[in-house]
Design an enzyme around this catalytic site. Structure first.
Site, PDB file in Angstrom:
ATOM      1  N   HIS A  60      10.469   7.239  13.775  1.00  0.00           N
ATOM      2  CA  HIS A  60       9.258   6.852  13.061  1.00  0.00           C
ATOM      3  C   HIS A  60       9.586   5.981  11.845  1.00  0.00           C
ATOM      4  CE1 HIS A  60       8.437  10.777  15.117  1.00  0.00           C
ATOM      5  NE2 HIS A  60       7.490  10.020  15.636  1.00  0.00           N
ATOM      6  N   CYS A  87      -4.161  17.552  -4.250  1.00  0.00           N
ATOM      7  CA  CYS A  87      -4.294  17.722  -2.804  1.00  0.00           C
ATOM      8  C   CYS A  87      -5.750  17.489  -2.402  1.00  0.00           C
ATOM      9  CB  CYS A  87      -3.837  19.122  -2.394  1.00  0.00           C
ATOM     10  SG  CYS A  87      -4.025  19.446  -0.628  1.00  0.00           S
ATOM     11  N   CYS A 143      21.723  28.344   4.156  1.00  0.00           N
ATOM     12  CA  CYS A 143      21.830  29.395   3.141  1.00  0.00           C
ATOM     13  C   CYS A 143      23.273  29.529   2.660  1.00  0.00           C
ATOM     14  CB  CYS A 143      21.319  30.721   3.684  1.00  0.00           C
ATOM     15  SG  CYS A 143      22.086  31.246   5.248  1.00  0.00           S
ATOM     16  N   HIS A 151      22.473  36.048   7.453  1.00  0.00           N
ATOM     17  CA  HIS A 151      21.877  35.304   6.343  1.00  0.00           C
ATOM     18  C   HIS A 151      22.689  35.560   5.081  1.00  0.00           C
ATOM     19  CE1 HIS A 151      18.847  33.235   4.063  1.00  0.00           C
ATOM     20  NE2 HIS A 151      18.572  34.292   3.331  1.00  0.00           N
TER      21      HIS A 151
END
Length: 520
Positions: free
Chosen positions: A12, A50, A171, A474
Site C-alpha cells: 500500500h 477523533c 516483550c 511472556h
C-alpha cells in the site's frame, strides 16, 4: 503489531508512492507533527480530535486519503481503514505510518527520509537529533553558580517511567530496554549528551544514536507508551538472527544489543589500560565489562596457569537434579515455581539461591583423565582442576539464570525458585580471596556489609522474568525507581510493585549495580 524492515515496504505504501508520491504525507507531517509556525500549531490544536469519539488522546492518527482523524485506542482509525479502504494513516504522536489493512506500522526508507527532512526544518538551529542546544542566560548562570548541588527528583516523581508498545512478540526486547533505561551510568551518560556519533555517513543506522533518543523519550516527562519501531528495525538490521516476529530469548537479545552498541560506539582504544579486559573506553565496556579469571592447577606439580577473559554477564546453572520422578508424579506435580523443589519433565530440582549458584560457579572442577592438558611447568600431560573467579568486577553485574535446557534428548524450562538478595556482596568470589590452591575463605557472615568490601557490594535495580514454557511464554520485568520504589513493566503497562513482589518472582536475568553509584 510489527515494524517492517528494509527498503521495501508494504504494497500500500509502494502504491501510494507510485500513484501520488509523498507530498500529502509531507504536508500532514509538517502541519500536525513537526509544526513550523504558529498557524500550524493553532491548526493542530483545533483539528486534532477523533471524529468518532471526540477524544484528543489515545494516539490520534490522520488518514492520508481523506480529512479524517481517528484514535488508535478505541479502534476508530482501524475501522475507518477497513470500511473506506483507506489503507494508510499517520500517527500524530510519533510521526510513523500505520497500514490499517496490514495491521502494521511500516518502515520505508523514502518515508523515513521525509520524516528526517521535516524534523530538521522544524528544528533548524538545533542539534541533528532534534534536541535544542540550551544556552543559559546570565540569570541562569548566576543561579547555577550559587546552587552547584544538583536538585533531587521528588520521591513520587514518575520521570523515567514509560511503557513500550509490543510490536509483535517483542516483550523480550521491551524488558531489556527497560533495564537499560534504568542503568544509572548509561542514564547519566546519554542524558548528558556525551555520545558523539562517528558513523557520520550512516547516522540513521547507529544504534547508539537511537539509544540516546530513547533516553530522551523516557526522561522527557511524557507518560504515553513509546513505540520502539526504529530500535526494532536497527536490531533486525545489525543482528539478523533476531529478525522476525518469533519469540526470542531476552538474554540473547541483551548480549546482541551490547555487542552492536559496543561496535557502534567506536571509543578511543587505550592498550595501556590493563584494568579493562576489552582495552576499550566506550560506555558499554566502562559499565558492563568485567574480568573472569581461570586458574588451571596441575595435579602432579601443583603449577597454576592463569588467564583472564572479559565478560558482560555470568550464566549460572541452577544445580543438579536430586531425583527421578515417576510418571504419576509428573502428572500430579507439573511445574512448581516455589517451595522445596520443582519438577520439570520428570526431573526434580531443589530450590536454590543466587549465592549457591555463584558458589557452584566458582567451585574447583576436576577435568578428569579424558581431558588432560600439557602443564607449562612440568611439561607433561596431567590431570588438572579448573576454577573460575572474578578478577575485575563490572559497574553493572548481570546474572543469567539458565532456566532453559536444550539437549538431544529433551527441551525443558526449569521453573524452580531461586532466591536472590536486594543487596549482594561479591567479595567472596573475587580472585584475591582464594585460600591456598582451590578453596575460598568464606566466613558465615561474609554476605553481610563490611567496610573493607564496600566497593564490591551491589544493589539490585532490575529483574527480567519469564512465565510460560520453553515453547511459548511472556517476558515482564521489575525496575527500581529511586532508592526504594519498584515498578512492574509489562510492555505498555506499568504498575507499582513491592520489594516482596520482586524477590519472590521467577527471576531470569538479574541486574545489579555497584553501591558506589547508589541513588541519592
Amino acid at each position: 503489531m510489527g515494524t517492517r524492515a528494509g527498503g521495501s515496504s508494504c504494497p500500500h505504501v509502494v502504491a501510494l508512492k507510485e500513484s501520488r508520491g509523498l507530498d500529502t504525507f509531507r504536508i500532514i507531517l509538517s502541519n500536525f507533527v513537526y509544526c513550523r509556525s504558529p498557524r500550524a500549531r493553532r491548526l493542530k490544536a483545533q483539528s486534532c480530535i477523533c471524529h468518532d469519539c471526540a477524544t484528543t488522546a489515545d494516539r490520534l492518527h490522520c488518514c492520508l486519503d481523506c480529512v479524517y482523524f481517528g484514535c488508535y485506542g478505541n479502534q476508530h482509525i482501524q475501522e475507518h481503514a477497513k470500511s473506506h479502504r483507506h489503507h494508510l494513516a499517520l500517527d500524530l504522536s510519533y510521526g510513523v505510518l500505520l497500514c490499517g489493512t496490514c495491521g502494521d506500522y511500516v518502515y520505508d526508507e523514502d518515508v523515513n527520509k521525509v520524516i528526517h527532512e521535516e524534523k530538521y526544518r522544524a528544528t533548524q538551529g538545533t542539534h541533528a537529533n532534534g534536541t535544542v542546544a540550551w544556552q543559559p542566560s546570565s540569570n541562569e548562570l548566576n543561579l547555577l553558580q550559587h546552587n552547584p548541588k544538583r536538585r533531587k527528583i521528588t520521591h513520587n516523581s514518575t520521570i523515567g517511567l514509560r511503557g513500550l508498545i509490543n510490536l509483535g512478540n517483542t516483550c523480550f526486547m521491551n524488558c531489556i530496554v527497560q533495564a537499560l533505561m534504568h542503568t544509572p551510568f548509561l542514564r547519566d551518560f546519554f542524558l548528558s549528551d556525551k555520545h558523539e556519533c562517528l558513523m557520520m555517513q550512516s547516522q540513521n543506522h547507529c544504534l547508539v544514536c537511537e539509544m540516546s533518543r530513547l533516553f530522551q523519550e523516557f526522561y522527557s516527562g511524557c507518560r504515553s507508551p513509546h513505540v520502539p519501531f526504529k530500535l526494532l528495525h536497527l536490531v533486525w538490521t545489525h543482528a539478523r538472527h533476531l529478525a522476525g516476529y518469533e519469540q526470542q530469548d531476552a538474554h540473547e537479545f541483551f548480549i546482541a544489543a551490547l555487542d552492536v552498541l559496543h561496535r557502534h560506539c567506536k571509543g578511543d582504544t587505550d592498550y595501556s589500560n590493563h584494568h579493562n579486559p576489552h582495552h576499550c573506553n566506550c560506555i558499554i565496556d566502562q559499565v558492563f565489562t568485567g574480568g573472569l579469571q581461570s586458574d588451571v592447577t596441575c595435579q602432579a606439580c601443583l603449577g597454576v596457569s592463569t588467564t583472564v577473559d572479559p565478560f558482560w554477564d555470568i550464566s549460572l546453572d541452577l544445580g543438579t537434579s536430586i531425583a527421578q520422578a515417576d510418571s504419576q508424579d509428573i502428572l500430579t506435580a507439573g511445574f512448581l515455581t516455589a517451595g522445596a523443589s520443582a519438577i520439570t519433565n520428570g526431573i526434580s530440582y531443589t530450590s536454590t539461591s543466587l549465592t549457591d549458584c555463584l558458589k557452584r560457579f566458582t567451585r574447583p572442577e576436576h577435568l578428569g583423565s579424558s581431558a588432560k592438558i600439557k602443564c607449562s611447568h612440568c611439561h607433561s600431560y596431567q590431570e588438572s582442576t579448573k576454577q573460575l573467579t572474578m578478577k575485575k568486577l563490572p559497574v553493572v553485574a548481570c546474572f543469567h539464570l539458565k532456566r532453559f535446557e536444550h539437549s538431544t534428548k529433551f527441551r525443558r524450562k526449569i521453573s524452580t525458585f531461586v532466591s536472590f538478595p536486594v543487596e549482594l556482596d561479591l567479595t567472596p568470589f573475587m580472585a584475591h580471596r582464594r585460600n591456598g590452591l582451590d578453596t575460598f575463605s568464606i566466613s558465615p557472615g561474609e554476605m553481610c556489609p563490611t567496610p573493607a568490601s564496600n566497593e564490591n557490594r551491589y544493589s539490585l535495580f532490575a529483574v527480567v522474568n519469564h512465565r510460560g514454557s520453553i515453547d511459548s511464554g511472556h517476558y515482564t520485568c521489575f525496575i527500581r525507581q529511586h532508592r526504594d520504589q519498584w515498578f512492574r513493566c509489562e510492555d505498555d503497562i506499568i504498575t507499582k510493585a513491592t520489594v516482596a513482589d520482586v524477590v519472590n518472582s521467577e527471576g531470569y536475568l538479574l541486574f545489579y549495580h555497584k553501591q558506589l553509584v547508589e541513588y541519592e
